[in-house]
Write a protein that holds these residues in place. Sequence first.
Motif, PDB file in Angstrom:
ATOM      1  N   SER A  23       0.842  -1.197   0.000  1.00  0.00           N
ATOM      2  CA  SER A  23       0.000   0.000   0.000  1.00  0.00           C
ATOM      3  C   SER A  23       0.881   1.251   0.000  1.00  0.00           C
ATOM      4  CB  SER A  23      -0.906   0.008   1.228  1.00  0.00           C
ATOM      5  OG  SER A  23      -1.640   1.207   1.257  1.00  0.00           O
ATOM      6  N   ASP A  26       0.484   4.115   2.850  1.00  0.00           N
ATOM      7  CA  ASP A  26       0.757   3.820   4.259  1.00  0.00           C
ATOM      8  C   ASP A  26       2.208   4.110   4.594  1.00  0.00           C
ATOM      9  OD1 ASP A  26      -1.829   3.062   4.699  1.00  0.00           O
ATOM     10  OD2 ASP A  26      -1.458   0.938   4.362  1.00  0.00           O
ATOM     11  N   ARG A  67     -11.124  -1.466  12.934  1.00  0.00           N
ATOM     12  CA  ARG A  67     -11.361  -0.470  11.874  1.00  0.00           C
ATOM     13  C   ARG A  67     -12.282   0.650  12.360  1.00  0.00           C
ATOM     14  NH1 ARG A  67      -9.047  -1.592   7.311  1.00  0.00           N
ATOM     15  NH2 ARG A  67      -8.493  -3.731   6.765  1.00  0.00           N
ATOM     16  N   ASN A  73      -5.296   0.365   7.147  1.00  0.00           N
ATOM     17  CA  ASN A  73      -5.555  -0.090   5.788  1.00  0.00           C
ATOM     18  C   ASN A  73      -5.545  -1.618   5.742  1.00  0.00           C
ATOM     19  OD1 ASN A  73      -5.937  -0.237   3.048  1.00  0.00           O
ATOM     20  ND2 ASN A  73      -3.859   0.376   2.518  1.00  0.00           N
ATOM     21  N   ARG A  74      -4.386  -2.205   5.679  1.00  0.00           N
ATOM     22  CA  ARG A  74      -4.292  -3.666   5.549  1.00  0.00           C
ATOM     23  C   ARG A  74      -4.111  -4.326   6.914  1.00  0.00           C
ATOM     24  NH1 ARG A  74      -1.710  -5.317  -0.107  1.00  0.00           N
ATOM     25  NH2 ARG A  74      -2.767  -3.721  -1.327  1.00  0.00           N
TER      26      ARG A  74
END
Length: 147
Positions: A23, A26, A67, A73-74
């Motif tokens: 990503s 990030d 979240r 993100n991941r």
Amino acid sequence: MNIIQVNQSPIDVNSLITWLYESPTDGAVVTFMGKVRSFENQVISLTLEHYPEMTEKVLGNIINQARGRWAINRVAIVHRVGKIYANESIVFVGVSAAHRSDAFATTEFIMDILKNEAPFWKKEQTVSGQNWVKAKESDLNALKKWY
């Protein structure tokens, strides 16, 4: 994006870290790796049992809770089951986020909740026999900072 795996295979740390780093937005990747420890060389192995559909659902719910708290993100959670010998890896948690504070907090949260809520049953093989592992007071106390 999530990776959730529960299986008997050794954990492929390199591929998980590569995936977390993919990503470009990030700036932080935090990982935690847990292993089977042997106090004074007494523990030979742990055998983990679980109910597959329930376990993966609980792990997904833990990620969803995370979240809702942090900008991440991941997320990768990989947990082994079956017979795992002392000094072998048992769990991997990895989180990518724009900022390190979110990634660190999420990783700690996931491990604290996983240790208490994920439906794994552990049987310890020691030099003197087998026994089921009970929940630790320290793990239960770790929940207090999140709820």
